[in-house]
Scaffold this motif. Structure first.
Motif, short mmCIF file in Angstrom:
data_model
loop_
_atom_site.label_atom_id
_atom_site.label_comp_id
_atom_site.label_asym_id
_atom_site.label_seq_id
_atom_site.Cartn_x
_atom_site.Cartn_y
_atom_site.Cartn_z
N SER A 261 0.56 -1.33 -0.13
CA SER A 261 0.09 0.10 0.11
C SER A 261 0.94 1.42 -0.10
CB SER A 261 -0.87 0.06 1.24
OG SER A 261 -1.94 -1.14 1.20
N THR A 262 2.33 1.23 -0.01
CA THR A 262 2.90 2.34 -0.16
C THR A 262 2.61 3.11 -1.16
OG1 THR A 262 4.73 1.02 -1.47
CG2 THR A 262 4.91 1.09 1.10
N LYS A 263 1.99 2.94 -2.33
CA LYS A 263 1.86 3.83 -3.34
C LYS A 263 0.70 4.82 -2.82
CE LYS A 263 -2.08 0.50 -5.12
NZ LYS A 263 -2.26 -0.25 -5.90
N TYR A 264 -0.25 4.54 -1.80
CA TYR A 264 -0.92 5.50 -1.31
C TYR A 264 -0.24 6.51 -0.20
CZ TYR A 264 -4.26 1.94 -2.72
OH TYR A 264 -5.01 1.14 -3.53
N ALA A 265 1.09 6.07 0.42
CA ALA A 265 1.63 6.93 1.23
C ALA A 265 2.26 7.98 0.57
CB ALA A 265 2.26 6.07 1.86
N THR A 266 1.55 8.91 -0.14
CA THR A 266 2.37 10.20 -0.67
C THR A 266 2.37 11.10 0.44
OG1 THR A 266 0.35 11.01 -1.40
CG2 THR A 266 1.43 9.66 -3.07
N GLU A 267 3.17 12.21 0.21
CA GLU A 267 3.27 13.27 1.31
C GLU A 267 1.61 13.93 1.24
OE1 GLU A 267 5.68 13.87 3.29
OE2 GLU A 267 6.55 12.34 2.67
N GLU A 268 1.10 14.31 0.32
CA GLU A 268 -0.17 14.59 0.15
C GLU A 268 -1.19 13.83 1.09
OE1 GLU A 268 -3.74 15.54 -2.81
OE2 GLU A 268 -1.55 15.84 -3.46
N ASN A 269 -1.06 12.43 0.63
CA ASN A 269 -2.08 11.66 1.37
C ASN A 269 -1.77 11.55 3.14
OD1 ASN A 269 -3.71 11.05 -0.58
ND2 ASN A 269 -2.55 9.11 -1.15
N LYS A 270 -0.63 11.46 3.17
CA LYS A 270 -0.09 11.50 4.69
C LYS A 270 -0.64 12.79 5.37
CE LYS A 270 4.29 9.11 4.07
NZ LYS A 270 5.76 9.19 4.44
N LYS A 271 -0.66 13.81 4.86
CA LYS A 271 -1.32 14.92 5.30
C LYS A 271 -2.84 14.84 5.68
CE LYS A 271 2.32 18.25 3.74
NZ LYS A 271 2.54 19.22 2.93
N VAL A 272 -3.64 14.34 4.53
CA VAL A 272 -5.06 14.07 4.59
C VAL A 272 -5.30 13.09 6.02
CG1 VAL A 272 -6.89 12.65 3.54
CG2 VAL A 272 -5.29 14.47 2.34
N TRP A 273 -4.28 11.97 6.15
CA TRP A 273 -4.76 10.83 7.16
C TRP A 273 -4.33 11.80 8.68
CZ3 TRP A 273 -0.73 7.01 4.50
CH2 TRP A 273 -1.40 6.37 3.46
N GLN A 274 -3.05 12.57 8.49
CA GLN A 274 -3.03 13.18 9.85
C GLN A 274 -4.16 14.42 10.31
OE1 GLN A 274 0.97 14.48 8.68
NE2 GLN A 274 1.85 13.14 10.37
N LYS A 275 -4.65 14.89 9.26
CA LYS A 275 -5.91 15.83 9.55
C LYS A 275 -7.12 14.95 9.78
CE LYS A 275 -6.22 19.46 6.80
NZ LYS A 275 -6.45 20.43 5.64
N ALA A 276 -7.45 13.68 9.32
CA ALA A 276 -8.40 12.95 9.81
C ALA A 276 -8.45 12.46 11.24
CB ALA A 276 -8.40 11.63 8.77
N ALA A 277 -7.29 12.61 11.70
CA ALA A 277 -6.88 11.96 12.96
C ALA A 277 -7.59 12.95 14.22
CB ALA A 277 -5.49 11.75 13.37
N SER A 278 -8.30 12.58 14.96
CA SER A 278 -8.70 13.48 15.99
C SER A 278 -7.82 14.35 16.56
CB SER A 278 -9.43 12.59 17.17
OG SER A 278 -8.43 12.07 17.87
N SER A 279 -8.37 15.43 16.88
CA SER A 279 -7.44 16.49 17.53
C SER A 279 -6.83 15.95 18.83
CB SER A 279 -8.38 17.59 18.09
OG SER A 279 -9.27 17.44 19.17
N GLN A 280 -7.11 14.90 19.52
CA GLN A 280 -6.41 14.22 20.60
C GLN A 280 -5.46 13.37 20.25
OE1 GLN A 280 -9.83 13.84 20.49
NE2 GLN A 280 -10.41 15.65 21.70
N MET A 281 -5.36 13.02 18.92
CA MET A 281 -4.37 12.03 18.41
C MET A 281 -3.19 12.62 17.71
SD MET A 281 -4.86 8.66 15.68
CE MET A 281 -6.44 8.47 16.22
N ASN A 282 -1.97 12.30 18.19
CA ASN A 282 -0.68 12.68 17.41
C ASN A 282 -0.54 11.76 16.63
OD1 ASN A 282 1.56 14.01 16.64
ND2 ASN A 282 2.57 13.47 18.52
N LEU A 283 -0.81 11.74 15.19
CA LEU A 283 -0.54 10.67 14.33
C LEU A 283 0.88 10.80 13.56
CD1 LEU A 283 -1.76 8.14 13.10
CD2 LEU A 283 -2.75 9.52 11.40
#
Length: 139
Positions: A68-90
């Motif tokens: 699944s590394t093809k999905y781990a672009t810098e842009e997608n990583k930001k999307v995932w971090q943004k999707a994490a709750s405010s209490q989570m440091n992803l």
């Protein structure tokens, strides 16, 4: 004569069972293949859904599967971090899970396994008899 007939019935049932098991194996293999081919948008939605479900707080590490590394672009990583709750440091790990697709979430010693292989394995155990009943109409 009846022993021979009984033996023939046992062998026929054995072959039928083997054919059904092979059909299930093929069905789940095809499902895994389709999951691995999902679009980046679908993968991001999958990640967002899982992040919402776990409701973790604090430091959490995401480890992406090698397939699944093809999905781990810098842009997608930001999307995932943004999707994490405010209490989570992803944080997203540089290392990957060999020969797997999907991802893990790690918090200390606890792992949440969202690899496609593990999810299908669990589903296979739960759904096999139901699928066979649907396929063979309760035979």
């Amino acid at each position: 004569m009846s022993l021979k007939v009984s033996d023939i019935h046992v062998k026929a049932r054995s072959r039928l069972l083997a054919a059904r098991q092979q059909l299930l194996k093929d069905l789940f293999a095809e499902s895994l293949k389709k999951m691995k081919e999902m679009s980046a948008e679908d993968f991001n939605q999958f990640v967002r859904t899982q992040l919402e479900q776990v409701q973790l707080s604090g430091d959490v590490e995401m480890v992406v599967g090698q397939d699944s590394t093809k999905y781990a672009t810098e842009e997608n990583k930001k999307v995932w971090q943004k999707a994490a709750s405010s209490q989570m440091n992803l944080s997203i790990a540089e290392r990957t899970i060999p020969k797997r697709s999907g991802f893990l979430l790690r918090q200390g010693e606890i792992e949440y396994n969202f690899t496609f292989e593990a999810m299908l394995g669990t589903s296979e155990e739960e759904l096999s008899s139901e699928l066979l009943n649907l396929i063979f109409d309760g035979e």
